[in-house]
Design an enzyme around this catalytic site. Structure first.
Site, PDB file in Angstrom:
ATOM      1  N   TYR A  64      -2.576  -0.726  11.059  1.00 50.03           N
ATOM      2  CA  TYR A  64      -2.542  -1.172   9.604  1.00 50.03           C
ATOM      3  C   TYR A  64      -1.176  -1.026   8.770  1.00 50.03           C
ATOM      4  CZ  TYR A  64      -4.314  -1.077   4.802  1.00 50.03           C
ATOM      5  OH  TYR A  64      -4.345  -1.345   3.259  1.00 50.03           O
ATOM      6  N   SER A  66       0.650  -1.227  -0.271  1.00 52.59           N
ATOM      7  CA  SER A  66       0.180  -0.010   0.128  1.00 52.59           C
ATOM      8  C   SER A  66       0.780   1.310  -0.111  1.00 52.59           C
ATOM      9  CB  SER A  66      -1.024  -0.098   1.238  1.00 52.59           C
ATOM     10  OG  SER A  66      -1.615   0.929   1.458  1.00 52.59           O
TER      11      SER A  66
HETATM   12  N1  LIG Z   1      -8.680   0.057  -0.740  1.00 51.28           N
HETATM   13  C1  LIG Z   1      -7.779   0.739  -0.738  1.00 51.28           C
HETATM   14  O1  LIG Z   1      -7.698   1.941  -0.733  1.00 51.28           O
HETATM   15  C2  LIG Z   1      -6.636   0.075  -0.461  1.00 51.28           C
HETATM   16  C3  LIG Z   1      -5.251   0.688  -0.702  1.00 51.28           C
HETATM   17  C4  LIG Z   1      -4.141   0.237  -0.599  1.00 51.28           C
HETATM   18  C5  LIG Z   1      -4.020  -1.138  -0.400  1.00 51.28           C
HETATM   19  N2  LIG Z   1      -5.054  -1.760  -0.200  1.00 51.28           N
HETATM   20  C6  LIG Z   1      -5.056  -3.272  -0.219  1.00 51.28           C
HETATM   21  O2  LIG Z   1      -5.708  -3.867  -1.084  1.00 51.28           O
HETATM   22  C7  LIG Z   1      -6.148  -5.268  -0.525  1.00 51.28           C
HETATM   23  C8  LIG Z   1      -7.765  -5.600  -0.716  1.00 51.28           C
HETATM   24  O3  LIG Z   1      -8.563  -4.174  -0.259  1.00 51.28           O
HETATM   25  P1  LIG Z   1      -9.807  -3.839  -0.545  1.00 51.28           P
HETATM   26  O4  LIG Z   1     -10.106  -2.439  -0.540  1.00 51.28           O
HETATM   27  O5  LIG Z   1     -10.335  -4.517  -1.989  1.00 51.28           O
HETATM   28  O6  LIG Z   1     -10.802  -4.534   0.608  1.00 51.28           O
HETATM   29  P2  LIG Z   1     -12.202  -5.240   0.767  1.00 51.28           P
HETATM   30  O7  LIG Z   1     -12.463  -5.089   2.156  1.00 51.28           O
HETATM   31  O8  LIG Z   1     -13.066  -4.666  -0.391  1.00 51.28           O
HETATM   32  O9  LIG Z   1     -11.800  -6.596   0.384  1.00 51.28           O
HETATM   33  C9  LIG Z   1     -11.071  -7.563   1.103  1.00 51.28           C
HETATM   34  C10 LIG Z   1     -11.693  -8.994   1.123  1.00 51.28           C
HETATM   35  O10 LIG Z   1     -10.688  -9.560   2.199  1.00 51.28           O
HETATM   36  C11 LIG Z   1     -11.676 -10.416   2.769  1.00 51.28           C
HETATM   37  N3  LIG Z   1     -11.076 -10.887   4.119  1.00 51.28           N
HETATM   38  C12 LIG Z   1     -11.025  -9.947   5.171  1.00 51.28           C
HETATM   39  N4  LIG Z   1     -10.459 -10.802   6.388  1.00 51.28           N
HETATM   40  C13 LIG Z   1     -10.054 -11.923   5.637  1.00 51.28           C
HETATM   41  C14 LIG Z   1      -9.436 -13.283   6.222  1.00 51.28           C
HETATM   42  N5  LIG Z   1      -9.063 -13.315   7.511  1.00 51.28           N
HETATM   43  N6  LIG Z   1      -9.465 -14.287   5.371  1.00 51.28           N
HETATM   44  C15 LIG Z   1     -10.001 -14.391   4.294  1.00 51.28           C
HETATM   45  N7  LIG Z   1     -10.278 -13.194   3.724  1.00 51.28           N
HETATM   46  C16 LIG Z   1     -10.652 -12.113   4.561  1.00 51.28           C
HETATM   47  C17 LIG Z   1     -13.042  -9.811   2.971  1.00 51.28           C
HETATM   48  O11 LIG Z   1     -14.232 -10.531   3.157  1.00 51.28           O
HETATM   49  C18 LIG Z   1     -13.026  -9.165   1.716  1.00 51.28           C
HETATM   50  O12 LIG Z   1     -13.728  -9.768   0.479  1.00 51.28           O
HETATM   51  C19 LIG Z   1      -5.779  -5.235   0.979  1.00 51.28           C
HETATM   52  O13 LIG Z   1      -4.959  -6.224   1.137  1.00 51.28           O
HETATM   53  C20 LIG Z   1      -5.730  -3.627   1.401  1.00 51.28           C
HETATM   54  O14 LIG Z   1      -4.732  -3.606   2.427  1.00 51.28           O
HETATM   55  C21 LIG Z   1      -6.562  -1.065  -0.457  1.00 51.28           C
END
Ligand SMILES: NC(=O)c1ccc[n+]([C@@H]2O[C@H](COP(=O)([O-])OP(=O)(O)OC[C@H]3O[C@@H](n4cnc5c(N)ncnc54)[C@H](O)[C@@H]3O)[C@@H](O)[C@H]2O)c1
Length: 253
Positions: free
Chosen positions: A153, A140
């Site tokens: 986080y 991230s």
């Molecule tokens: N959204 C952002 O702005 C952003 C920015 C930088 C990095 N990220 C990274 O991208 C990735 C996805 O983020 P997102 O925004 O799509 O999140 P999201 O919440 O939309 O999706 C995350 C998914 O992970 C699943 N999950 C959570 N805990 C779990 C577990 N213990 N076992 C299995 N599945 C589990 C959830 O059910 C969900 O479907 C993450 O690693 C996040 O750190 C997101």
């Protein structure tokens, strides 16, 4: 992108960036294992891929539980005979500052760091039998920059960045490449949950976040998925141990 005939495992693929990645990999010919704790979202993504003529299975797995984490790689081998691509996308969003309790820290580290390590360990065993592979981790902008009340986080995302480099070193001799993508602000359920917690409307959230990116907007899950697809594909065959910012220029200045 060269992922046709490959088998991919995407964790957290029931929603957001993971779902977009699973669907994009399938569009490019990969068979996909969708791992998540969200059964409804996971089966919906699976059904969309099948309806489009792709190959996919959904496996319920909480990656912080060792047996469930290991079951994902086994499902790839059982369903499709091999594993070539792992996308470590699942994460929990414990957004806390100095007052985080030991329980808060455990919730964050158990999923984002240890869960990722557990899935990776099991996946590498199958990748070795498959003759190599590519791992793409979700780090991230939070791996690089400080944001208020984010330490529980951000520490996990900094860990993912360094795990990427260490594992690239350790797994190169197995023909396994390891890279990560570093998204800026992406509109997903996680960001909507965050808005709910801090009492922000979507318009307020975008007004606050967009100007932090040189492109003056937030990103979409599909835009991150394209970067993941590239790093996972044979087109990135000489790329390992590095990170790709997918942040609209957030960290450029
Ligand atoms: N959204 C952002 O702005 C952003 C920015 C930088 C990095 N990220 C990274 O991208 C990735 C996805 O983020 P997102 O925004 O799509 O999140 P999201 O919440 O939309 O999706 C995350 C998914 O992970 C699943 N999950 C959570 N805990 C779990 C577990 N213990 N076992 C299995 N599945 C589990 C959830 O059910 C969900 O479907 C993450 O690693 C996040 O750190 C997101």
């Amino acid at each position: 992108m060269r992922v046709s005939q490959k088998v991919a495992l995407v964790t957290g693929a029931a929603d957001g960036i993971g779902a977009a990645t699973a669907e994009l990999l399938a569009e490019h010919g990969a068979a996909v294992v969708i791992g998540d704790i969200d059964d409804r979202g996971g089966t919906e993504v699976r059904d969309r891929i099948l309806a489009a003529g792709g190959k996919a299975v959904f496996v319920h797995a909480d990656i912080s539980r060792p047996a469930e984490a290991a079951s994902l790689a086994s499902a790839a081998e059982t369903s499709f005979g091999r594993l070539d691509i792992l996308v470590n996308n699942a994460a929990t969003f414990v957004l806390m500052g100095i007052d985080a309790t030991p329980e808060d820290w455990h919730r964050s580290l158990d999923v984002n760091v240890i869960g990722t390590a557990l899935v990776t360990h099991a996946a590498v065993q199958v990748m070795r039998r498959s003759g190599g592979g590519a791992i793409v981790n979700l780090a991230s902008i939070s791996s690089f920059v400080a944001q208020p009340q984010f330490v529980t986080y951000s520490a996990t995302k900094a860990a993912i960045l360094q795990m990427t480099r260490n594992l690239a070193l350790d797994l190169a001799s197995d023909g396994i490449r390891v890279n990560c993508v570093c998204p800026g602000t992406i509109l997903t359920r996680a960001s909507r949950d965050h808005m709910g917690r801090v009492g922000m409307s979507l318009a307020d959230f975008i007004a606050a976040e967009a100007p932090k990116h040189l492109l003056n907007r937030v990103g979409t899950p599909r835009e991150v998925a394209h970067a993941i697809l590239f790093l996972a594909s044979d087109d990135a065959s000489f790329i390992t141990g590095t990170h790709l910012m997918v942040d609209g220029g957030y960290t450029a200045v």
